[in-house]
Write a protein that holds these residues in place. Sequence first.
Motif, PDB file in Angstrom:
ATOM      1  N   TRP A 163      34.717  34.056  50.103  1.00 29.94           N
ATOM      2  CA  TRP A 163      35.842  34.365  50.991  1.00 29.94           C
ATOM      3  C   TRP A 163      36.205  35.841  50.911  1.00 29.94           C
ATOM      4  N   THR A 166      35.141  41.933  52.161  1.00 29.97           N
ATOM      5  CA  THR A 166      35.462  43.180  52.864  1.00 29.97           C
ATOM      6  C   THR A 166      34.185  43.927  53.236  1.00 29.97           C
ATOM      7  N   HIS A 209      47.026  43.689  57.963  1.00 32.64           N
ATOM      8  CA  HIS A 209      46.634  45.027  58.416  1.00 32.64           C
ATOM      9  C   HIS A 209      45.601  44.933  59.539  1.00 32.64           C
ATOM     10  N   HIS A 215      36.946  41.028  57.060  1.00 34.65           N
ATOM     11  CA  HIS A 215      36.770  40.390  55.739  1.00 34.65           C
ATOM     12  C   HIS A 215      36.304  38.951  55.988  1.00 34.65           C
ATOM     13  N   TRP A 244      33.002  46.954  38.262  1.00 35.30           N
ATOM     14  CA  TRP A 244      33.362  47.169  39.665  1.00 35.30           C
ATOM     15  C   TRP A 244      34.880  47.199  39.806  1.00 35.30           C
ATOM     16  N   TRP A 371      44.672  42.475  46.200  1.00 31.09           N
ATOM     17  CA  TRP A 371      43.211  42.473  45.978  1.00 31.09           C
ATOM     18  C   TRP A 371      42.817  43.215  44.694  1.00 31.09           C
ATOM     19  N   GLU A 372      41.604  42.972  44.298  1.00 31.78           N
ATOM     20  CA  GLU A 372      41.068  43.481  43.009  1.00 31.78           C
ATOM     21  C   GLU A 372      41.979  43.081  41.852  1.00 31.78           C
ATOM     22  N   GLY A 373      42.553  41.892  41.966  1.00 33.22           N
ATOM     23  CA  GLY A 373      43.451  41.392  40.930  1.00 33.22           C
ATOM     24  C   GLY A 373      44.891  41.624  41.332  1.00 33.22           C
ATOM     25  N   THR A 374      45.670  40.558  41.443  1.00 36.15           N
ATOM     26  CA  THR A 374      47.079  40.672  41.856  1.00 36.15           C
ATOM     27  C   THR A 374      47.887  41.414  40.783  1.00 36.15           C
ATOM     28  N   GLU A 376      50.288  40.210  39.194  1.00 39.30           N
ATOM     29  CA  GLU A 376      50.488  39.278  38.067  1.00 39.30           C
ATOM     30  C   GLU A 376      49.265  39.334  37.136  1.00 39.30           C
ATOM     31  N   VAL A 380      48.810  40.240  33.215  1.00 38.14           N
ATOM     32  CA  VAL A 380      48.119  39.362  32.249  1.00 38.14           C
ATOM     33  C   VAL A 380      47.139  40.211  31.421  1.00 38.14           C
TER      34      VAL A 380
END
Length: 396
Positions: A163, A166, A209, A215, A244, A371-374, A376, A380
């Motif tokens: 999913w 991009t 956007h 995507h 990455w 993206w690339e990790g929220t 939150e 963590v």
Amino acid sequence: MTKTAVTYSFRESLSMPHQELQKRAQQFAEEVLMPYELQCEENNGLDRESLQTINQAVMDWGFNAINHSKEDGGQGLTIFEQMIVNEQLGKVTNAIWDTVFQPAFPMQFGTKQQKEEYLIPTNQGKRRDAYAITEEKAGSDPQQCLTRADRVDGGYRINGEKWFVTVGDVADYLLVHAHVDGKPELATVFFVDKDLPGVKVKRTPLYTHNFVYEHPEFIFEDVFVDDSKVLGQVGEGYDLTKDWFVEARLGIAARCIGAAIRATETANDFAANRTQFGKSIRDFQAIEFKLADMAVDIMAAKSMLYRVCWDISESKDRKVNHARAAALKLYCSEMAGRVCDEAVQILGGRGYMRENPVERLWRDVRVDRIWEGTSEIQRVIIGGQIKKRGLGLYVD
Ligand SMILES: Cc1cc2nc3c(=O)[nH]c(=O)nc-3n(C[C@H](O)[C@H](O)[C@H](O)COP(=O)(O)OP(=O)(O)OC[C@H]3O[C@@H](n4cnc5c(N)ncnc54)[C@H](O)[C@@H]3O)c2cc1C
């Protein structure tokens, strides 16, 4: 008494070559990319001809693959230098910065054959990659990945779904994260050419956007790739993907600074020239204080960005870099969200018009907290690092 030099801006404290790089990147963003913004906003993308023209300009200006070595056909910029360029690119709306291609960093670990077939032509603007990790059930927790690569004679058969890929619309190959024989401990990254039998686009959703690329979601049905398509080693998937993430998170942080600066400059100009109740709105303390907070927010984030990118340019410690990149991504993306929101407020109704860059920046930076990790997940990571290594990594 000797007079010590006083530097008044971040720019003046850069070396001359770095100042020149910054100036060139700013000129490129303003002269080459910004003229396409409204077209991209209206059409949710750019036509093929415009993309080709930009691609050529990226090559002509020497901004292709700033993150890869000269040996591999890139520009060989350090992390600090990449940050200088990305900050300027971040001022451009509709993610047109993504035309300034920075091929996935882990490809530098490819074999000679993989470099010749994929990395070098990508660095030269002839091919395009996209990185596919996320799935319906594997987002923040990629271990839930259901895409599998079963070992067969001479290679692997890949089955699954990815999913939010991009650039998946214009890329001609994907770097697909899959579990070999369904085992998470054998997570592996594969080069998958998009024209292989069994690779299909399932859906191309619309997002908040109006991004220069799409995507899409992909399906892989019995896609055969031979042994030469494994990037790095079988089982090395998470390490490569982490590399990455580090690079992508630093890029996000730098672009967020650029976005916040443009939004603040626009708001500052507007506040100086807009008159209500017989005076310039900047003379209302409510507005002046907003501008003050925005400037300080940018200054704090930018100081952090420059310092950490300088350190990362010098350090090869993957784990420390991963830990610090998480903090930068978190702080800069949240700062850009606050600043762009206030810029919209200062512009009033005009700030809510799509023709206005602050409106587009406000929408564009929202995804930087996802993206690339929220946000939150960045917390963590940071919390886990503090527990494991102590606070020193962040506060000493
Ligand atoms: C425009 C766009 C482009 C993207 N491009 C790519 C791409 O090119 N390649 C790619 O692979 N992926 C891409 N992504 C995917 C993106 O990285 C994921 O959306 C993101 O990692 C979050 O995963 P999720 O959407 O499944 O949310 P979930 O993981 O389902 O999270 C939902 C909510 O739960 C929270 N949450 C989850 N776990 C925890 C926890 N342990 N503690 C606290 N809170 C938690 C999250 O922070 C979030 O608020 C893209 C996403 C978008 C929106």
